[in-house]
Design a protein around this motif. Sequence first.
Motif, mmCIF file in Angstrom:
data_model
loop_
_atom_site.group_PDB
_atom_site.id
_atom_site.type_symbol
_atom_site.label_atom_id
_atom_site.label_comp_id
_atom_site.label_asym_id
_atom_site.label_seq_id
_atom_site.Cartn_x
_atom_site.Cartn_y
_atom_site.Cartn_z
ATOM 1 N N ALA A 35 0.830 -1.214 0.000
ATOM 2 C CA ALA A 35 0.000 0.000 0.000
ATOM 3 C C ALA A 35 0.858 1.254 0.000
ATOM 4 O O ALA A 35 0.531 2.253 -0.662
ATOM 5 C CB ALA A 35 -0.932 -0.011 1.211
ATOM 6 N N PHE A 36 1.956 1.220 0.720
ATOM 7 C CA PHE A 36 2.871 2.358 0.760
ATOM 8 C C PHE A 36 3.604 2.520 -0.572
ATOM 9 O O PHE A 36 3.672 3.619 -1.137
ATOM 10 C CB PHE A 36 3.874 2.140 1.887
ATOM 11 C CG PHE A 36 4.864 3.257 2.077
ATOM 12 C CD1 PHE A 36 4.466 4.480 2.597
ATOM 13 C CD2 PHE A 36 6.206 3.094 1.747
ATOM 14 C CE1 PHE A 36 5.373 5.514 2.785
ATOM 15 C CE2 PHE A 36 7.123 4.109 1.930
ATOM 16 C CZ PHE A 36 6.704 5.326 2.448
ATOM 17 N N GLN A 37 4.126 1.411 -1.105
ATOM 18 C CA GLN A 37 4.943 1.443 -2.309
ATOM 19 C C GLN A 37 4.156 1.880 -3.540
ATOM 20 O O GLN A 37 4.658 2.667 -4.348
ATOM 21 C CB GLN A 37 5.554 0.053 -2.536
ATOM 22 C CG GLN A 37 6.464 -0.063 -3.747
ATOM 23 C CD GLN A 37 7.157 -1.411 -3.802
ATOM 24 O OE1 GLN A 37 7.078 -2.213 -2.866
ATOM 25 N NE2 GLN A 37 7.841 -1.681 -4.885
ATOM 26 N N TYR A 38 2.943 1.357 -3.689
ATOM 27 C CA TYR A 38 2.164 1.632 -4.893
ATOM 28 C C TYR A 38 1.059 2.660 -4.680
ATOM 29 O O TYR A 38 0.564 3.226 -5.653
ATOM 30 C CB TYR A 38 1.569 0.330 -5.432
ATOM 31 C CG TYR A 38 2.630 -0.629 -5.918
ATOM 32 C CD1 TYR A 38 3.273 -0.423 -7.132
ATOM 33 C CD2 TYR A 38 3.013 -1.715 -5.144
ATOM 34 C CE1 TYR A 38 4.260 -1.289 -7.575
ATOM 35 C CE2 TYR A 38 3.994 -2.584 -5.573
ATOM 36 C CZ TYR A 38 4.612 -2.365 -6.795
ATOM 37 O OH TYR A 38 5.602 -3.219 -7.213
ATOM 38 N N GLY A 39 0.701 2.890 -3.433
ATOM 39 C CA GLY A 39 -0.336 3.861 -3.137
ATOM 40 C C GLY A 39 0.238 5.191 -2.681
ATOM 41 O O GLY A 39 0.287 6.154 -3.447
ATOM 42 N N ARG A 40 0.726 5.232 -1.468
ATOM 43 C CA ARG A 40 1.139 6.510 -0.871
ATOM 44 C C ARG A 40 2.251 7.190 -1.648
ATOM 45 O O ARG A 40 2.178 8.381 -1.941
ATOM 46 C CB ARG A 40 1.569 6.260 0.587
ATOM 47 C CG ARG A 40 1.820 7.544 1.363
ATOM 48 C CD ARG A 40 0.555 8.327 1.538
ATOM 49 N NE ARG A 40 0.711 9.461 2.441
ATOM 50 C CZ ARG A 40 0.439 10.719 2.102
ATOM 51 N NH1 ARG A 40 -0.010 11.008 0.892
ATOM 52 N NH2 ARG A 40 0.595 11.685 2.982
ATOM 53 N N VAL A 41 3.330 6.472 -1.963
ATOM 54 C CA VAL A 41 4.439 7.106 -2.691
ATOM 55 C C VAL A 41 4.501 6.651 -4.146
ATOM 56 O O VAL A 41 5.411 7.048 -4.881
ATOM 57 C CB VAL A 41 5.801 6.849 -1.993
ATOM 58 C CG1 VAL A 41 5.783 7.388 -0.574
ATOM 59 C CG2 VAL A 41 6.181 5.369 -2.012
ATOM 60 N N GLY A 42 3.531 5.853 -4.565
ATOM 61 C CA GLY A 42 3.543 5.305 -5.921
ATOM 62 C C GLY A 42 3.670 6.324 -7.045
ATOM 63 O O GLY A 42 4.440 6.114 -7.988
ATOM 64 N N PRO A 43 2.945 7.462 -6.968
ATOM 65 C CA PRO A 43 3.034 8.438 -8.061
ATOM 66 C C PRO A 43 4.397 9.116 -8.196
ATOM 67 O O PRO A 43 4.635 9.815 -9.186
ATOM 68 C CB PRO A 43 1.959 9.471 -7.685
ATOM 69 C CG PRO A 43 1.030 8.756 -6.769
ATOM 70 C CD PRO A 43 1.890 7.810 -6.000
ATOM 71 N N TYR A 44 5.272 8.923 -7.238
ATOM 72 C CA TYR A 44 6.546 9.650 -7.235
ATOM 73 C C TYR A 44 7.734 8.802 -7.689
ATOM 74 O O TYR A 44 8.871 9.268 -7.641
ATOM 75 C CB TYR A 44 6.799 10.227 -5.834
ATOM 76 C CG TYR A 44 5.794 11.295 -5.486
ATOM 77 C CD1 TYR A 44 5.956 12.607 -5.919
ATOM 78 C CD2 TYR A 44 4.635 10.969 -4.778
ATOM 79 C CE1 TYR A 44 5.014 13.577 -5.630
ATOM 80 C CE2 TYR A 44 3.682 11.932 -4.487
ATOM 81 C CZ TYR A 44 3.880 13.237 -4.920
ATOM 82 O OH TYR A 44 2.926 14.202 -4.640
ATOM 83 N N TRP A 45 7.474 7.572 -8.143
ATOM 84 C CA TRP A 45 8.577 6.783 -8.697
ATOM 85 C C TRP A 45 9.022 7.386 -10.025
ATOM 86 O O TRP A 45 8.189 7.688 -10.875
ATOM 87 C CB TRP A 45 8.150 5.335 -8.926
ATOM 88 C CG TRP A 45 7.997 4.523 -7.674
ATOM 89 C CD1 TRP A 45 6.830 4.094 -7.113
ATOM 90 C CD2 TRP A 45 9.046 4.053 -6.826
ATOM 91 N NE1 TRP A 45 7.089 3.379 -5.960
ATOM 92 C CE2 TRP A 45 8.442 3.331 -5.762
ATOM 93 C CE3 TRP A 45 10.447 4.148 -6.863
ATOM 94 C CZ2 TRP A 45 9.172 2.720 -4.752
ATOM 95 C CZ3 TRP A 45 11.176 3.543 -5.856
ATOM 96 C CH2 TRP A 45 10.550 2.842 -4.818
ATOM 97 N N PRO A 46 10.323 7.568 -10.256
ATOM 98 C CA PRO A 46 10.789 8.107 -11.538
ATOM 99 C C PRO A 46 10.545 7.132 -12.686
ATOM 100 O O PRO A 46 10.401 5.927 -12.483
ATOM 101 C CB PRO A 46 12.297 8.311 -11.314
ATOM 102 C CG PRO A 46 12.511 8.230 -9.847
ATOM 103 C CD PRO A 46 11.429 7.345 -9.312
ATOM 104 N N SER A 47 10.524 7.675 -13.878
ATOM 105 C CA SER A 47 10.410 6.850 -15.074
ATOM 106 C C SER A 47 11.575 5.865 -15.135
ATOM 107 O O SER A 47 12.726 6.220 -14.871
ATOM 108 C CB SER A 47 10.421 7.741 -16.321
ATOM 109 O OG SER A 47 10.393 6.967 -17.489
ATOM 110 N N GLY A 48 11.275 4.635 -15.485
ATOM 111 C CA GLY A 48 12.265 3.569 -15.520
ATOM 112 C C GLY A 48 12.024 2.555 -14.423
ATOM 113 O O GLY A 48 12.298 1.366 -14.588
ATOM 114 N N ARG A 49 11.492 3.015 -13.313
ATOM 115 C CA ARG A 49 11.233 2.129 -12.186
ATOM 116 C C ARG A 49 10.198 1.053 -12.552
ATOM 117 O O ARG A 49 10.193 -0.036 -11.975
ATOM 118 C CB ARG A 49 10.759 2.963 -10.998
ATOM 119 C CG ARG A 49 10.217 2.183 -9.833
ATOM 120 C CD ARG A 49 11.275 1.419 -9.083
ATOM 121 N NE ARG A 49 10.675 0.465 -8.159
ATOM 122 C CZ ARG A 49 11.331 -0.118 -7.163
ATOM 123 N NH1 ARG A 49 12.602 0.163 -6.958
ATOM 124 N NH2 ARG A 49 10.729 -0.978 -6.373
#
Length: 250
Positions: A148-162
């Motif tokens: 939930a944290f990885q894909y929900g809370r901070v999910g939108p902030y992963w850089p392109s390529g991740r």
Amino acid sequence: MDGFSDHFSAHASDYAQHRPGYPSELSTFLASIAPGRGLVWDCGTGSGQAAVVLAEDFDHVVATDASAAQLAHARKHPRVEYRVAPERDSGLPDGSCDLVTAAQAAHWFDLTAFYKEVDRVLRPHGVLAIWCYNRTLVEPAIDEVIVAFQYGRVGPYWPSGREHTDSGYRTMPFPYERIEVPPLLMRQRWSRAQLEGYFDTWSSVRRFRQVEGVDPIPEIARDLSAQWPDPSEVREVRWPLCVIAGRKPG
């Protein structure tokens, strides 16, 4: 350096301290399929987590990274030589390497340039191995909080390529016919506080903090505490490795 996506230099010391190490079984397997045990080029080495493990099975590891700050905190080993260099220019002679590796790094590379350099430095029948890890496993209830944290809370902030790590690198091009790799796991005996330190190295967490002005780590610490009340209690943390390996034609 031109085109260098630098997500970790600003917190290089944290990265060196909180990133997990790789299992010796990975290096043993790579040594068993490489044509020799002379020279390894470990590209995008970061703090040298892979390089020092590879050095237990190979004579010499040249470990490069485009970030001098990362290399300043790299783990020392008598058979590891660290150099500042991008993925497109290792500085190594033609046909000199038995093995080229990229650990949790290839998704940030200019892959066309990297694969061209790999083909130049590998000897005939030399091996290229790239790998990543994505899932963090403790126990089911804790795993749900992490997802939930990885894909929900901070999910939108992963850089392109991740996104390539989410697919286990299956969406990335690869230049050679693939070799079957046995299942491999990273394992650490960590406290909850150490696990939170690992989360704090995530590029998405750093970008979240910059954009929103809020630290998300206390939030996941609170959510984890329901299943892991004592932050100093040690438990086993696991990460399945997604390894793609192939051999240069002779």
